[in-house]
Scaffold this active site. Structure first.
Site, PDB file in Angstrom:
ATOM      1  N   LYS A  22     -56.108  -0.554 -12.584  1.00 35.95           N
ATOM      2  CA  LYS A  22     -55.291   0.417 -13.732  1.00 35.95           C
ATOM      3  C   LYS A  22     -54.003  -0.404 -13.392  1.00 35.95           C
ATOM      4  O   LYS A  22     -53.677  -0.635 -15.279  1.00 35.95           O
ATOM      5  CB  LYS A  22     -54.577   1.731 -12.320  1.00 35.95           C
ATOM      6  CG  LYS A  22     -53.062   1.951 -13.214  1.00 35.95           C
ATOM      7  CD  LYS A  22     -52.792   3.151 -12.422  1.00 35.95           C
ATOM      8  CE  LYS A  22     -51.591   3.102 -11.614  1.00 35.95           C
ATOM      9  NZ  LYS A  22     -50.422   2.179 -12.165  1.00 35.95           N
ATOM     10  N   ASN A  23     -53.796  -1.424 -13.154  1.00 38.14           N
ATOM     11  CA  ASN A  23     -51.985  -2.387 -12.970  1.00 38.14           C
ATOM     12  C   ASN A  23     -52.516  -3.137 -13.947  1.00 38.14           C
ATOM     13  O   ASN A  23     -51.945  -4.136 -14.530  1.00 38.14           O
ATOM     14  CB  ASN A  23     -51.228  -2.368 -11.818  1.00 38.14           C
ATOM     15  CG  ASN A  23     -50.997  -1.592 -11.246  1.00 38.14           C
ATOM     16  OD1 ASN A  23     -50.766  -0.041 -12.050  1.00 38.14           O
ATOM     17  ND2 ASN A  23     -50.306  -1.652  -9.793  1.00 38.14           N
ATOM     18  N   CYS A 116     -39.457   8.923 -12.459  1.00 40.10           N
ATOM     19  CA  CYS A 116     -39.954   8.548 -11.182  1.00 40.10           C
ATOM     20  C   CYS A 116     -40.122   9.033  -9.543  1.00 40.10           C
ATOM     21  O   CYS A 116     -39.278   9.114  -9.401  1.00 40.10           O
ATOM     22  CB  CYS A 116     -40.393   7.015 -11.582  1.00 40.10           C
ATOM     23  SG  CYS A 116     -42.170   6.735 -10.611  1.00 40.10           S
ATOM     24  N   ARG A 121     -36.697   4.185 -12.433  1.00 35.16           N
ATOM     25  CA  ARG A 121     -37.623   3.192 -12.808  1.00 35.16           C
ATOM     26  C   ARG A 121     -37.024   2.106 -13.723  1.00 35.16           C
ATOM     27  O   ARG A 121     -37.204   2.349 -14.737  1.00 35.16           O
ATOM     28  CB  ARG A 121     -38.892   3.403 -13.028  1.00 35.16           C
ATOM     29  CG  ARG A 121     -39.741   3.899 -12.431  1.00 35.16           C
ATOM     30  CD  ARG A 121     -40.342   3.103 -11.404  1.00 35.16           C
ATOM     31  NE  ARG A 121     -41.117   2.050 -11.756  1.00 35.16           N
ATOM     32  CZ  ARG A 121     -42.399   2.904 -11.348  1.00 35.16           C
ATOM     33  NH1 ARG A 121     -42.872   3.585 -10.950  1.00 35.16           N
ATOM     34  NH2 ARG A 121     -43.275   1.830 -11.940  1.00 35.16           N
ATOM     35  N   ASP A 305     -47.751  -0.918  -3.194  1.00 40.93           N
ATOM     36  CA  ASP A 305     -48.786   0.139  -3.643  1.00 40.93           C
ATOM     37  C   ASP A 305     -49.765   0.357  -1.991  1.00 40.93           C
ATOM     38  O   ASP A 305     -50.000   0.977  -2.294  1.00 40.93           O
ATOM     39  CB  ASP A 305     -49.400  -0.445  -4.738  1.00 40.93           C
ATOM     40  CG  ASP A 305     -48.836  -0.988  -5.718  1.00 40.93           C
ATOM     41  OD1 ASP A 305     -49.337  -0.660  -7.561  1.00 40.93           O
ATOM     42  OD2 ASP A 305     -47.603   0.393  -6.140  1.00 40.93           O
ATOM     43  N   ARG A 397     -54.143   9.380 -11.741  1.00 42.02           N
ATOM     44  CA  ARG A 397     -53.070   8.528 -12.443  1.00 42.02           C
ATOM     45  C   ARG A 397     -53.938   7.668 -11.732  1.00 42.02           C
ATOM     46  O   ARG A 397     -54.060   6.911 -12.960  1.00 42.02           O
ATOM     47  CB  ARG A 397     -51.412   9.157 -12.000  1.00 42.02           C
ATOM     48  CG  ARG A 397     -51.119  10.340 -13.016  1.00 42.02           C
ATOM     49  CD  ARG A 397     -49.197  10.027 -12.377  1.00 42.02           C
ATOM     50  NE  ARG A 397     -48.978   7.953 -12.975  1.00 42.02           N
ATOM     51  CZ  ARG A 397     -48.295   7.785 -11.981  1.00 42.02           C
ATOM     52  NH1 ARG A 397     -48.007   8.284 -11.049  1.00 42.02           N
ATOM     53  NH2 ARG A 397     -48.022   6.260 -12.090  1.00 42.02           N
TER      54      ARG A 397
END
Ligand code: EPZ
Length: 417
Positions: A22-23, A116, A121, A305, A397
């Site tokens: 994703k990142n 967030c 953020r 994460d 997500r």
């Protein structure tokens, strides 16, 4: 909103392929704007955040369509430089589009990305760097009106190695004249994937993975094809799931060197973790041991994460593990939900002290954020009885289908609408 029902107690067995990162793909999708052509992204994960990025691209006049797990993007006919507020709010990292739009169009208008769950953020470092490159950015009522006109490359120094700021300034640097050097750049592997994508499309970027990234401006970019790197946090999640549930799994097409701080701690906890034939094998025989203090830090430190999912794996460990969350201000929101399952965790500011308990009990719990939600699933695998995880949209997500993947490895886990 769907829920995930988990009946704990199954050991995990088997192998699965890990999704694209994703990142990595989110900044790459923003970077497609610079190509002004057709891009094929192989191993593109089907995620809510990717769909949000596709909506932004389409709002700018670009085209995007799926062919299996390949996303075809065509930014030839970009017609706008304004991102609607409702789209900016759908994804925390939508600010990543600013540098690319500015570099392509010479102007951009977008609102601040939404707040967030992890705490504020801010994007002050993004804006400061763009202003140093010559952008005129005015903030009126939460709307950023940017005119870049002519961006000039120069040496930029980030006060903290921000991943998003590094990526935004790499993209803006591609549209600047002269050379941009980003000092104290983030070193995450996803920065390297963005560099590789940009260079595959005709850019001249170097230094990704080090603290100094250099972008030679003035290159005419073109379309191309690119395979997104494997998701190292999804990999870490599934390794922690195996550690918690016991068993033996093989995660295909993923790279241990991207999460060596995580695998080192899993070995300390008693797992056998080995890189082999392009993937990672994990064997967990029984109750884990507590590990030395886990301090999150910018890459190559322990990834923030992976903090929640490692914590979940250690809830029944022998002994006490101390966590220190140094990246985000509010990243222990999963603790209260884990406590409902019998976890013993004491939080004081940035520190969480996890004391291993003999047993966890399944309970109805609620996702608070993306990785906190994944942690609830890891806890449910080792809990007695049934765990019902609600608000699973948070998990979607970043995970294509966590119930599909862990179910394929033998977990008693299914999604319920
Ligand atoms: C990226 O977020 C990731 N998201 C995050 O992953 C990850 O946790 C984070 O990097 C750190 O590794 C994506 O790549 C899409 P930062 P980003 O800028 O870029 C502060 C997940 O779970 N900061 O490196 O937003 C910021 O508040 C997500 O997949 C400023 O103060 O992270 C934070 O405390 C969560 N000013 C710290 O720096 C700025 O201008 C690190 O943020 C920018 C950041």
């Amino acid at each position: 909103m769907s829920k995930i029902q988990i009946r704990g107690g199954n050991a995990l067995q088997g192998e699965i392929r890990v999704q694209g990162a994703k990142n990595a793909v989110l900044p790459i999708l923003a970077a497609t704007i610079l190509t002004g052509g057709q891009v094929e992204l192989f191993r593109c994960p089907r995620l809510k955040d990717v769909e949000a990025s596709v909506r932004i691209l389409r709002a700018l006049g670009c085209e995007a369509r799926w062919e299996g797990d390949t996303l075809l993007v065509d930014t030839t006919h970009l017609t706008g430089c304004t991102v609607p507020d409702e789209l900016m709010r759908q994804m925390r990292s939508s600010a990543i589009f600013l540098g690319a739009i500015l570099a392509r169009c010479g102007e951009a208008e977008l609102s601040y990305p939404g707040g967030c769950e992890l705490g504020p953020r801010p994007i002050d470092l993004h804006l400061a760097g763009l202003r140093e490159l010559g952008a005129d950015i005015r903030d009126s009522g939460g709307i950023l009106r940017c005119t870049g006109g002519h961006l000039e490359g120069r040496r930029l120094i980030l006060s903290i190695p921000s991943v998003g700021a590094t990526e935004n300034l790499m993209l803006a640097g591609c549209g600047a004249s002269g050379v941009t050097v980003i000092e104290n750049a983030a070193r995450e592997p996803e920065i390297g994937d963005l560099q590789n994508f940009l260079n595959a499309c005709g850019a001249k970027v170097s230094g990704a993975g080090s603290s100094a990234v250099t972008v030679e401006g003035g290159c005419k970019l073109h379309g191309g094809a690119y395979t997104v790197m494997p998701d190292r946090i999804v990999t870490a999640t599934y390794l922690c799931a195996c550690a918690a549930a016991t068993g033996e799994i093989f995660l295909r097409e993923t790279r241990e060197e991207h999460l060596s701080t995580v695998t080192a701690l899993l070995r300390r906890a008693g797992c056998t973790v080995s890189a082999e034939s392009g993937g990672i094998r994990c064997l967990s025989r029984g109750r884990l041991s507590a590990v030395p203090p886990v301090r999150t830090a910018p890459y190559p430190g322990f990834p923030t994460d992976a903090q929640a999912v490692l914590m979940a794996a250690l809830l029944r460990g022998r002994g006490t593990t101390v966590f220190e969350e140094n990246i985000f201000a509010n990243r222990y929101r999963h603790v209260d939900e884990l406590a409902r399952m019998g976890a013993d965790i004491r939080v004081a500011g940035r520190v969480a002290v996890v004391s291993g308990v003999e047993r966890l009990t399944g309970a109805p719990v609620r996702c608070t954020d993306l990785r906190g939600g994944a942690a609830l699933c890891v806890a449910g695998l080792q809990a007695e009885g049934e765990t019902l995880v609600d608000q699973t949209g948070h998990i979607d997500r970043g995970y294509e289908d966590i119930a599909r993947d862990l179910g394929a490895l033998g977990a008693d886990m299914e999604r319920r609408e």
